[in-house]
Design a protein around this motif. Structure first.
Motif, PDB file in Angstrom:
ATOM      1  N   HIS A  32     116.003  -3.803 -70.248  1.00 31.73           N
ATOM      2  CA  HIS A  32     116.862  -3.314 -71.407  1.00 31.73           C
ATOM      3  C   HIS A  32     118.267  -3.836 -71.063  1.00 31.73           C
ATOM      4  O   HIS A  32     118.868  -4.383 -72.211  1.00 31.73           O
ATOM      5  N   ALA A  33     118.710  -4.164 -69.927  1.00 28.54           N
ATOM      6  CA  ALA A  33     120.212  -4.583 -69.846  1.00 28.54           C
ATOM      7  C   ALA A  33     120.067  -6.151 -70.223  1.00 28.54           C
ATOM      8  O   ALA A  33     120.828  -6.914 -70.992  1.00 28.54           O
ATOM      9  N   HIS A  34     118.755  -6.971 -69.859  1.00 28.99           N
ATOM     10  CA  HIS A  34     118.861  -8.267 -70.326  1.00 28.99           C
ATOM     11  C   HIS A  34     118.903  -8.328 -71.838  1.00 28.99           C
ATOM     12  O   HIS A  34     119.225  -9.126 -72.500  1.00 28.99           O
ATOM     13  N   HIS A  35     118.126  -7.484 -72.583  1.00 26.22           N
ATOM     14  CA  HIS A  35     118.096  -7.430 -73.767  1.00 26.22           C
ATOM     15  C   HIS A  35     119.332  -7.405 -74.535  1.00 26.22           C
ATOM     16  O   HIS A  35     119.742  -8.046 -75.607  1.00 26.22           O
ATOM     17  N   ASP A  36     120.406  -6.946 -73.795  1.00 25.08           N
ATOM     18  CA  ASP A  36     121.924  -6.699 -74.428  1.00 25.08           C
ATOM     19  C   ASP A  36     122.486  -7.927 -73.644  1.00 25.08           C
ATOM     20  O   ASP A  36     123.655  -7.846 -73.888  1.00 25.08           O
ATOM     21  N   ASN A  37     121.803  -8.814 -73.175  1.00 22.82           N
ATOM     22  CA  ASN A  37     122.620  -9.798 -72.228  1.00 22.82           C
ATOM     23  C   ASN A  37     123.589  -9.409 -71.304  1.00 22.82           C
ATOM     24  O   ASN A  37     124.805 -10.126 -71.000  1.00 22.82           O
ATOM     25  N   ARG A  38     123.372  -8.216 -71.016  1.00 23.37           N
ATOM     26  CA  ARG A  38     124.349  -7.451 -69.873  1.00 23.37           C
ATOM     27  C   ARG A  38     123.664  -7.913 -68.627  1.00 23.37           C
ATOM     28  O   ARG A  38     123.320  -6.940 -67.879  1.00 23.37           O
ATOM     29  N   GLY A  61     125.004  -8.073 -65.566  1.00 24.96           N
ATOM     30  CA  GLY A  61     125.552  -7.306 -64.351  1.00 24.96           C
ATOM     31  C   GLY A  61     124.863  -6.251 -64.233  1.00 24.96           C
ATOM     32  O   GLY A  61     124.338  -5.826 -63.097  1.00 24.96           O
ATOM     33  N   LYS A  62     124.230  -5.315 -65.624  1.00 28.67           N
ATOM     34  CA  LYS A  62     123.940  -4.263 -65.350  1.00 28.67           C
ATOM     35  C   LYS A  62     122.222  -4.493 -64.935  1.00 28.67           C
ATOM     36  O   LYS A  62     121.669  -3.535 -64.026  1.00 28.67           O
ATOM     37  N   ALA A  63     121.733  -5.564 -65.393  1.00 29.73           N
ATOM     38  CA  ALA A  63     120.184  -5.960 -64.861  1.00 29.73           C
ATOM     39  C   ALA A  63     120.173  -6.229 -63.227  1.00 29.73           C
ATOM     40  O   ALA A  63     119.483  -5.854 -62.946  1.00 29.73           O
ATOM     41  N   LEU A  64     121.214  -7.152 -62.799  1.00 27.56           N
ATOM     42  CA  LEU A  64     121.119  -7.370 -61.485  1.00 27.56           C
ATOM     43  C   LEU A  64     121.471  -6.172 -60.545  1.00 27.56           C
ATOM     44  O   LEU A  64     120.686  -5.909 -59.617  1.00 27.56           O
ATOM     45  N   ILE A  65     122.279  -5.255 -61.080  1.00 25.33           N
ATOM     46  CA  ILE A  65     122.811  -4.105 -60.313  1.00 25.33           C
ATOM     47  C   ILE A  65     121.281  -2.937 -60.187  1.00 25.33           C
ATOM     48  O   ILE A  65     120.964  -2.614 -59.344  1.00 25.33           O
TER      49      ILE A  65
END
Ligand SMILES: *[C@@H]1O[C@H](CO)[C@@H](O)[C@H](O)[C@H]1NC(C)=O
Ligand SMILES: *[C@@H]1O[C@H](CO)[C@@H](O)[C@H](O)[C@H]1NC(C)=O
Ligand SMILES: [Zn+2]
Length: 483
Positions: A312-318, A320-324
């Motif tokens: 979901h974080a990648h879908h938002d281009n976020r 940082g959240k994806a990696l955490i």
């Protein structure tokens, strides 16, 4: 030859480490390679035991670029340059690749892929637990195309089964372990079109979770799909459940279990107080919808257990959240490894599909993975981050978007390492798409060596069933010999 290798190993044992060395002479790399080589040579002794336990860790959207980035992030958080760091999954002895396409899409979704790696056959984009004879959203066309999941098969063999996720438990990925339905979004009664209900698809995904199989442990988010629209959510007290069919599925679940003991929990304190020895069935629904990102966990009202939510974080281009979340996922892998023995427990770590995040530029060794490339600007004289997306909201939802200004935002003064930062993307899309390239499969334990090359994704569940001698593989020679 062998002696030489052992001699070099001895040097490693006296405390050599490559990480963070400013100067890294060839001898250091030779030693590191020889240690790796010795581990590979030792793999001659294949583990052909029958798996007593099988654990599949599915990092939703955890493509290879995400694994690499998470490795660097975790290493940097640990005070190292990062690139040389080893994730827990990196240490698994056997690795292969998974081809993720759906029968009708080059770049897949989580429903078709989950059906492949859990039910053993590739199928169409968007369908859950049905083979390619089904049609998405068409109930009549899909009846009869149900295929059993490894969870259902394991249960028939008397194994205890569980599903643990940080998404809604009715979301595409977990639902393919217990549901059979022609549309991933039919999570509660009102989501199914009337015509499709009338055609026979009146059992939404939440109902199927409660009725299809007696899964012993279900932990995740998604209370709203189990609660009535007249019931107030215990955490978000201004909101209610979604169901309009009068079925309070949480109560139905609790009441269906006696004489066996059942426990329903919705917050971290209740969860921590569960006594596994006295609990036959455990249902934990920690959020009204998805659980929080790991980066936001501390803000949760009622508290909730940790794990990973990458897609979901990648879908938002976020990124940082994806990696955490990917790092939290990797921590969970180690918890499972520490609690089990590779003698009798097969652990498979993989992803359903990739994303469009790339690791770009030529940043210096040790440059912050969420930071800006430190070795030069773009051709437009503007700085850019190491991680960039091919598509997604980073193309136009940021305030000074290139769609309105004609140029990329100038991020010179932007802290791109903030987990909320939206990374730039090439093609504007409200939601970033998935990536279509292969993803990695890491395996440890009985028959882990059967993950050994480029595999079609649906092979994974066949390999796991073979390792445990269940389903079609119950009577294979290996299983008979080990009885
Ligand atoms: C695994 O099996 C080997 C060989 O049977 C045995 O020596 C070892 O102690 C076992 N390890 C564990 C953790 O059970
Ligand atoms: C980008 O912003 C920085 C800092 O505000 C500024 O020094 C630089 O000139 C800007 N670059 C361009 C190409 O406008
Ligand atoms: Zn997705």
């Amino acid at each position: 030859m062998e002696q030489r290798i052992y001699a070099v190993i001895a040097i490693i044992v006296v405390g050599f480490a490559v990480e963070s060395a400013l100067s890294q002479p060839a001898a250091d790399w030779y030693a590191q390679a020889q240690e790796t080589l010795q581990r590979a040579v030792n793999l001659e002794k294949l583990n052909k035991n029958v798996a007593k336990n099988i654990i599949i860790f599915l990092g939703d959207g955890m493509g290879v670029a995400t694994v690499t980035s998470a490795r660097i992030k975790k290493g940097q958080d640990n005070g190292q340059t990062g690139e040389e760091y080893e994730l827990n999954m990196d240490k698994f002895p056997h690795v292969g690749m998974s081809k993720t396409y759906n029968t009708d899409r080059q770049t897949p979704d989580s429903a078709g892929t989950a059906t492949a790696y859990l039910c053993g056959a590739k199928t169409k984009y968007g369908v859950i637990g049905l083979d390619d004879g089904s049609t998405r959203g068409d109930c009549a066309a899909s009846i009869g195309s149900e295929i059993p999941s490894i969870l259902e098969i394991a249960q028939q063999h008397g194994m205890s089964v569980g599903v643990v996720t940080t998404t809604r438990v009715t979301h595409a990925t977990p639902s393919a372990s217990y549901a059979h339905i022609p549309d991933r979004y039919w999570e509660y009664d009102g989501a199914i079109p009337t015509a499709e209900r009338d055609a026979g698809c009146d059992r939404d995904i939440a109902i199927q979770l409660v009725e299809n199989t007696g899964i012993q442990v279900v932990l995740g988010g998604g209370r709203r799909n189990f609660m009535l629209d007249t019931q107030t959510d215990p955490e978000e007290t201004t909101r209610t459940g979604y169901r309009t069919d009068g079925r309070d599925l949480i109560t139905e679940w609790i009441e269906s279990k006696p004489p066996l003991s059942a426990m329903y929990v919705w917050n971290e304190d209740q969860f921590n107080n569960v006594d596994p020895a006295k609990t036959d069935f455990l249902l934990g629904l920690f959020e009204r919808s998805h659980m929080n990102y790991e980066a936001d966990r501390a803000n949760d009202i009622a508290g909730e257990p940790h794990r990973g939510r990458i897609d979901h974080a990648h879908h938002d281009n976020r990124a940082g959240k994806a990696l955490i979340d990917a790092v939290a996922f990797d921590d969970a892998v180690q918890v499972a490894k520490d609690m089990t023995s590779s003698n009798d427990t097969l652990i498979v770590v993989t992803a359903d599909h990739s994303h469009t995040n790339a690791i770009t530029g030529n940043p210096s060794r040790g440059n912050p993975i969420l930071g800006k490339v430190d070795t030069g600007l773009g051709g437009d004289d503007l700085p850019y981050t190491t991680i960039l997306y091919t598509d997604g909201p980073g193309g136009f939802e940021v305030s000074d978007s290139y769609l309105t200004t004609g140029s990329r935002p100038n991020i010179t003064d932007v802290n791109t390492e903030d987990p909320s930062y939206i990374f730039q993307s090439l093609v504007p899309q409200t939601s970033e798409s998935h990536g279509g390239e292969d993803v990695a499969i890491f395996a440890d334990g009985p028959m882990a060596h059967l993950i050994h090359g480029i595999h079609e994704q649906h092979y994974i569940t066949h390999m796991m069933q073979y390792a445990a001698c269940i389903g079609d593989y119950e009577f294979y020679a290996n299983c008979q010999a080990n009885k």
